[in-house]
Design a protein around this motif. Structure first.
Motif, short mmCIF file in Angstrom:
data_model
loop_
_atom_site.label_atom_id
_atom_site.label_comp_id
_atom_site.label_asym_id
_atom_site.label_seq_id
_atom_site.Cartn_x
_atom_site.Cartn_y
_atom_site.Cartn_z
N ASP A 1 0.86 -1.18 0.00
CA ASP A 1 0.00 0.00 0.00
C ASP A 1 0.90 1.23 0.00
O ASP A 1 1.49 1.60 1.02
CB ASP A 1 -0.91 0.00 1.24
CG ASP A 1 -1.91 1.16 1.23
OD1 ASP A 1 -1.73 2.10 0.44
OD2 ASP A 1 -2.86 1.11 2.03
N GLU B 1 -4.08 -8.67 -2.19
CA GLU B 1 -4.57 -7.55 -2.99
C GLU B 1 -5.91 -7.06 -2.45
O GLU B 1 -6.16 -5.85 -2.35
CB GLU B 1 -4.71 -7.99 -4.44
CG GLU B 1 -5.32 -6.95 -5.38
CD GLU B 1 -4.37 -5.85 -5.77
OE1 GLU B 1 -4.85 -4.85 -6.34
OE2 GLU B 1 -3.17 -5.97 -5.49
N ARG C 1 -6.70 -3.25 -1.02
CA ARG C 1 -7.68 -2.41 -1.71
C ARG C 1 -8.86 -2.06 -0.81
O ARG C 1 -9.29 -0.90 -0.76
CB ARG C 1 -8.17 -3.11 -2.98
CG ARG C 1 -7.13 -3.20 -4.08
CD ARG C 1 -7.61 -4.05 -5.23
NE ARG C 1 -8.85 -3.54 -5.82
CZ ARG C 1 -9.54 -4.19 -6.76
NH1 ARG C 1 -9.13 -5.38 -7.19
NH2 ARG C 1 -10.64 -3.67 -7.26
N ASP D 1 -14.22 -0.30 -4.26
CA ASP D 1 -13.39 -1.35 -3.65
C ASP D 1 -13.76 -1.62 -2.20
O ASP D 1 -13.45 -2.68 -1.66
CB ASP D 1 -11.92 -0.96 -3.73
CG ASP D 1 -11.32 -1.18 -5.11
OD1 ASP D 1 -11.97 -1.84 -5.94
OD2 ASP D 1 -10.19 -0.69 -5.36
#
Length: 356
Positions: free
Chosen positions: A236, A263, A267, A335
């Motif tokens: 990140d 991932e 997110r 997201d």
């Protein structure tokens, strides 16, 4: 524009509520409502008759003006009083509440789409499933285990195809993707935004997410993979200082499953930082349509740092009380609302292999 809240029960329509709260969102599959009337002693005979004619278990339709917003069931009729007044209420949820509360019939589903499986699960409850698009492909090995609720089984599928499940005004289940339709009115600082509430917290964010797991050995590697961790890592870039998070992936992990989980964690946690709840005057957009969950909406708010940013409405609460008629609108990046990828399954152990 008519914003009178009507409860249609047993062929009659009831209104005149002094307090109203109706909520709908994409992180739930059942809308809910709570309406109340308060009267000074002695009680109004007409209101007493109203409550007596609406009973727990009655089918109810909730309308805002001519717009249907909930089709469901009355679940409670609370009464509260003191020496000065009596408050009577009616509380209920969408038909889809039964999918949250009730057990699914134990079954195995293979080679069918998510919509087809959801339809089979919802059919005994008299609930239809609406395919809102964006979700395709057949699923294998979906099982409703003994004691699973219908919602439990839906959750097993949602992460596989990164889909949402929520209800509509008719009390049916909708399967789709974030941001199904576009709002016609933007949320604008200094214009229609009355207030803002956001933490913008990074306490649940990390600089690097590492997901580690193990897989079962096979005839070619003689179990070597059972002692070597499989890892997936995602960074990140919005977190400058060293803040690692290591997550253990259970089941028979693969590089792909560890990678997708890392991932996802990055997110979603980053997106949750930008969640905001706005309060706006009234319940309708500029064109007269109600604010609705799962709309894409443009947000201009220089105080928070949004410069015409496209967000998804995660939840809407239409509310009336002594403060007036307002909508509470929770928004965030798409997201923020994608479900977690499924965890790998464990394989059955044999006499020559060890599993983790």
């Amino acid at each position: 524009m008519n914003n009178t809240v009507i409860l249609r029960v047993n062929g009659r329509e009831w209104g005149g509520w002094e307090s109203v709260r109706i909520s709908a969102g994409i992180e739930r599959i059942a809308r809910d409502f709570n309406v109340q009337i308060t009267r000074q002693w002695p009680g109004d005979e007409e209101q007493a008759k109203k409550r007596a004619r609406i009973r727990n278990g009655d089918r109810v339709e909730v309308l805002i003006g001519d717009d249907l917003v909930i089709t469901g069931w009355v679940e409670a009729t609370p009464v509260r009083y003191d020496a000065h007044s009596i408050t009577m209420g009616i509380v209920g949820r969408s038909k889809t509440a039964d999918l949250i509360d009730c057990s699914a019939t134990p079954s195995q589903y293979s080679g069918r789409s998510m919509v087809q499986i959801a339809s089979a699960l919802a059919k005994p409850f008299g609930i239809s499933v609406v395919d809102a698009g964006g979700v395709t492909g057949a699923l294998q090995g979906i099982q409703a285990d003994q004691g699973d609720t219908v919602m439990d089984v839906l959750n097993k599928m949602l992460g596989l195809q990164q889909a949402l499940a929520y209800d509509n005004a008719s009390g049916n289940l909708v399967i789709g993707s974030p941001g199904a339709v576009k709002a016609t009115t933007a949320l604008v600082f200094g214009e229609n935004i009355l207030s803002c509430d956001t933490e913008q917290s990074i306490k649940d964010r990390f600089s690097v997410y590492e997901v580690a797991g193990k897989r079962a050995g096979n005839d070619s590697d003689f179990g070597e993979a059972t002692t070597t961790a499989i890892r997936g890592q995602t960074v990140d870039n919005g977190i400058a200082r060293y803040r690692p998070l290591i997550i253990r992936q259970t089941g028979n992990a693969t590089s792909a499953s560890c990678g997708s989980r890392s991932e996802f964690e990055m997110r979603q946690r980053a997106a949750r930082t930008d969640e905001v709840t706005y309060t706006v005057q009234g319940w309708r957009q500029g064109d007269g349509t109600l604010w609705q969950p799962n709309m894409q909406v443009i947000v201009f708010d220089p105080v928070v740092g949004f410069d015409n940013r496209e967000m998804v409405i995660a939840e809407v609460t239409w509310q009336v009380d002594e403060g007036g008629t307002v909508s509470e609108i929770r928004v965030g990046p798409a997201d923020a609302y994608l479900p977690e990828p499924p965890k790998p399954r464990k394989k059955k152990a044999s006499s020559t292999q060890e599993y983790f």
